[in-house]
Design an enzyme around this catalytic site. Structure first.
Site, PDB file in Angstrom:
ATOM      1  N   LYS A  64       0.844  -1.207   0.000  1.00 25.52           N
ATOM      2  CA  LYS A  64       0.000   0.000   0.000  1.00 25.52           C
ATOM      3  C   LYS A  64       0.875   1.252   0.000  1.00 25.52           C
ATOM      4  CE  LYS A  64      -4.105  -1.593   2.333  1.00 25.52           C
ATOM      5  NZ  LYS A  64      -5.018  -1.033   1.311  1.00 25.52           N
ATOM      6  N   SER A 113      12.887  -9.922  21.886  1.00 23.71           N
ATOM      7  CA  SER A 113      12.317  -8.593  22.188  1.00 23.71           C
ATOM      8  C   SER A 113      10.863  -8.702  22.630  1.00 23.71           C
ATOM      9  CB  SER A 113      12.348  -7.689  20.964  1.00 23.71           C
ATOM     10  OG  SER A 113      13.632  -7.425  20.594  1.00 23.71           O
ATOM     11  N   HIS A 167       3.433   7.667  15.137  1.00 24.33           N
ATOM     12  CA  HIS A 167       3.099   6.243  15.169  1.00 24.33           C
ATOM     13  C   HIS A 167       1.618   6.025  14.885  1.00 24.33           C
ATOM     14  CE1 HIS A 167       6.640   4.943  17.987  1.00 24.33           C
ATOM     15  NE2 HIS A 167       7.035   5.726  17.016  1.00 24.33           N
ATOM     16  N   ALA A 225      16.944   8.616  16.418  1.00 24.78           N
ATOM     17  CA  ALA A 225      16.336   7.456  17.089  1.00 24.78           C
ATOM     18  C   ALA A 225      17.254   6.239  17.039  1.00 24.78           C
ATOM     19  CB  ALA A 225      14.993   7.122  16.450  1.00 24.78           C
ATOM     20  N   VAL A 250       9.745  -8.077  11.566  1.00 28.77           N
ATOM     21  CA  VAL A 250       8.931  -8.740  12.583  1.00 28.77           C
ATOM     22  C   VAL A 250       9.802  -8.753  13.832  1.00 28.77           C
ATOM     23  CG1 VAL A 250       7.869 -10.905  13.286  1.00 28.77           C
ATOM     24  CG2 VAL A 250       7.596 -10.109  10.944  1.00 28.77           C
ATOM     25  N   LYS A 251       9.234  -8.333  14.949  1.00 31.10           N
ATOM     26  CA  LYS A 251      10.000  -8.233  16.197  1.00 31.10           C
ATOM     27  C   LYS A 251      10.583  -9.604  16.567  1.00 31.10           C
ATOM     28  CE  LYS A 251       9.107  -5.638  20.476  1.00 31.10           C
ATOM     29  NZ  LYS A 251       9.621  -4.335  20.071  1.00 31.10           N
ATOM     30  N   GLU A 286       2.328  -1.806  13.382  1.00 27.28           N
ATOM     31  CA  GLU A 286       2.678  -0.458  13.836  1.00 27.28           C
ATOM     32  C   GLU A 286       3.437   0.248  12.719  1.00 27.28           C
ATOM     33  OE1 GLU A 286       4.285   1.325  17.880  1.00 27.28           O
ATOM     34  OE2 GLU A 286       5.946   0.950  16.503  1.00 27.28           O
TER      35      GLU A 286
HETATM   36  P1  0O2 Z   1      12.368  -1.868  19.800  1.00 34.00           P
HETATM   37  O1  0O2 Z   1      13.581  -2.548  20.332  1.00 34.00           O
HETATM   38  O2  0O2 Z   1      12.716  -0.730  18.853  1.00 34.00           O
HETATM   39  O3  0O2 Z   1      11.378  -2.795  19.172  1.00 34.00           O
HETATM   40  P2  0O2 Z   1       2.047   0.430  23.250  1.00 34.00           P
HETATM   41  O4  0O2 Z   1       1.857  -0.967  23.778  1.00 34.00           O
HETATM   42  O5  0O2 Z   1       2.085   0.429  21.740  1.00 34.00           O
HETATM   43  O6  0O2 Z   1       1.068   1.400  23.801  1.00 34.00           O
HETATM   44  P3  0O2 Z   1       4.844   0.965  23.169  1.00 34.00           P
HETATM   45  O7  0O2 Z   1       5.206  -0.335  22.549  1.00 34.00           O
HETATM   46  O8  0O2 Z   1       5.836   1.536  24.158  1.00 34.00           O
HETATM   47  O9  0O2 Z   1       3.436   0.911  23.837  1.00 34.00           O
HETATM   48  O10 0O2 Z   1       4.547   1.975  22.000  1.00 34.00           O
HETATM   49  P4  0O2 Z   1       5.343   3.131  21.341  1.00 34.00           P
HETATM   50  O11 0O2 Z   1       5.533   4.276  22.253  1.00 34.00           O
HETATM   51  O12 0O2 Z   1       4.556   3.364  20.078  1.00 34.00           O
HETATM   52  O13 0O2 Z   1       6.790   2.518  21.035  1.00 34.00           O
HETATM   53  C1  0O2 Z   1       6.956   1.496  20.122  1.00 34.00           C
HETATM   54  C2  0O2 Z   1       8.309   1.560  19.480  1.00 34.00           C
HETATM   55  O14 0O2 Z   1       8.651   2.927  19.140  1.00 34.00           O
HETATM   56  C3  0O2 Z   1       9.463   1.114  20.344  1.00 34.00           C
HETATM   57  O15 0O2 Z   1       9.532  -0.273  20.381  1.00 34.00           O
HETATM   58  C4  0O2 Z   1      10.653   1.766  19.601  1.00 34.00           C
HETATM   59  O16 0O2 Z   1      10.940   1.102  18.395  1.00 34.00           O
HETATM   60  C5  0O2 Z   1      10.066   3.131  19.272  1.00 34.00           C
HETATM   61  N1  0O2 Z   1      10.314   4.043  20.398  1.00 34.00           N
HETATM   62  C6  0O2 Z   1       9.451   4.458  21.330  1.00 34.00           C
HETATM   63  N2  0O2 Z   1      10.044   5.293  22.202  1.00 34.00           N
HETATM   64  C7  0O2 Z   1      11.330   5.413  21.820  1.00 34.00           C
HETATM   65  C8  0O2 Z   1      12.459   6.156  22.321  1.00 34.00           C
HETATM   66  O17 0O2 Z   1      12.401   6.884  23.311  1.00 34.00           O
HETATM   67  N3  0O2 Z   1      13.648   6.017  21.627  1.00 34.00           N
HETATM   68  C9  0O2 Z   1      13.763   5.237  20.508  1.00 34.00           C
HETATM   69  N4  0O2 Z   1      14.949   5.164  19.896  1.00 34.00           N
HETATM   70  N5  0O2 Z   1      12.719   4.505  20.018  1.00 34.00           N
HETATM   71  C10 0O2 Z   1      11.524   4.606  20.665  1.00 34.00           C
HETATM   72  P5  0O2 Z   1      10.290  -1.033  21.567  1.00 34.00           P
HETATM   73  O18 0O2 Z   1       9.701  -2.395  21.688  1.00 34.00           O
HETATM   74  O19 0O2 Z   1      10.240  -0.201  22.812  1.00 34.00           O
HETATM   75  O20 0O2 Z   1      11.755  -1.146  21.073  1.00 34.00           O
END
Ligand code: 0O2
Length: 214
Positions: free
Chosen positions: A31, A60, A131, A162, A55-56, A150
């Site tokens: 898309k 993780s 997001h 980031a 895919v995570k 996501e």
């Molecule tokens: P990784 O290792 O990158 O996969 P939710 O359940 O969706 O409400 P969540 O998962 O905290 O809560 O949602 P959010 O805030 O949308 O964050 C999802 C992902 O965004 C994170 O996945 C990161 O990839 C990125 N992200 C969020 N906050 C930060 C930050 O402060 N710094 C950086 N570099 N990336 C961020 P993961 O699983 O936390 O990490």
């Protein structure tokens, strides 16, 4: 037509879940590619610089569940981990982010579950990104399953910040020294300034082009 099932209804095997997440990434990836191609055709301009999807990893997923106090089960992973299928769209300008988000939101078969605008409301760390949590229907032989993806949309400068911050976060296991966190917040402000300046420059170039034509 039968109502689509949510992914947490009747999926009990890891392989099936991962197959659905991979399929959802393909659907959303296509898309996004079509939107970019259409934009190029109509406006002679590509809003997207590049797209990455993943895919995570199982590690993780388990870490995220543990951090939130949930047992590592397939059901919990599907219900509580929203970013198992993740697609990242990197654009040149902040205006492209909102344009793309709007175009994605208008796709009839996608359901937007939630939006987190970390550009208007950056995280404490300085993290900026847009997001969207969406579901996309995956058509199997005997059923349709709404599967979560996501979508992260950000500029190249935000992406640079980031990925560095992510490395630092893992290096210090979330407890980076205060001076590093402070410097990162400062860099995040510089990223915003750079993005604003680049957008201004781009607008100036476009205006100059129009003036040349007239
Ligand atoms: P990784 O290792 O990158 O996969 P939710 O359940 O969706 O409400 P969540 O998962 O905290 O809560 O949602 P959010 O805030 O949308 O964050 C999802 C992902 O965004 C994170 O996945 C990161 O990839 C990125 N992200 C969020 N906050 C930060 C930050 O402060 N710094 C950086 N570099 N990336 C961020 P993961 O699983 O936390 O990490």
């Amino acid at each position: 037509m039968r109502e689509p099932l949510r992914l947490n209804e009747g999926i009990d095997s890891w392989n099936t879940a991962i197959f659905l997440y991979r399929s959802a990434l393909k659907e959303v990836g296509t898309k996004v590619e079509i939107l970019n191609d259409e934009f190029q055709q109509v406006h002679q301009y590509n809003p997207i610089e590049y797209v990455k999807s993943r895919v995570k990893s199982p590690e993780s997923i388990v870490k995220k569940l543990r951090r939130r106090g949930y047992e590592s089960t397939i059901g919990n992973m599907i219900t509580y981990v929203n970013d198992i299928a993740g697609i990242r769209i990197v654009c040149s300008f902040t205006s492209d982010i909102y344009r793309l988000a709007e175009m994605i939101g208008k796709q009839n078969d996608l359901k937007v579950i939630s939006i987190k605008d970390y550009i208007k409301h950056p995280k404490e760390s300085g993290y900026k990104s847009y997001h969207m949590l969406v579901t996309v229907p995956i058509f199997l032989t005997d059923r349709v399953i709404d599967t979560k993806v996501e979508i992260q949309i950000r500029t190249m400068a935000m992406d640079f910040w980031a990925s560095l911050e992510h490395k630092i976060y893992y290096k210090f296991e979330g407890n980076a020294p205060e001076y590093i966190s402070r410097d990162l917040r400062e860099c995040s402000s510089i990223v915003s300034m750079l993005d604003a300046k680049m957008l201004q420059l781009n607008d100036a170039i476009l205006e100059a082009r129009v003036a040349q034509i007239e």
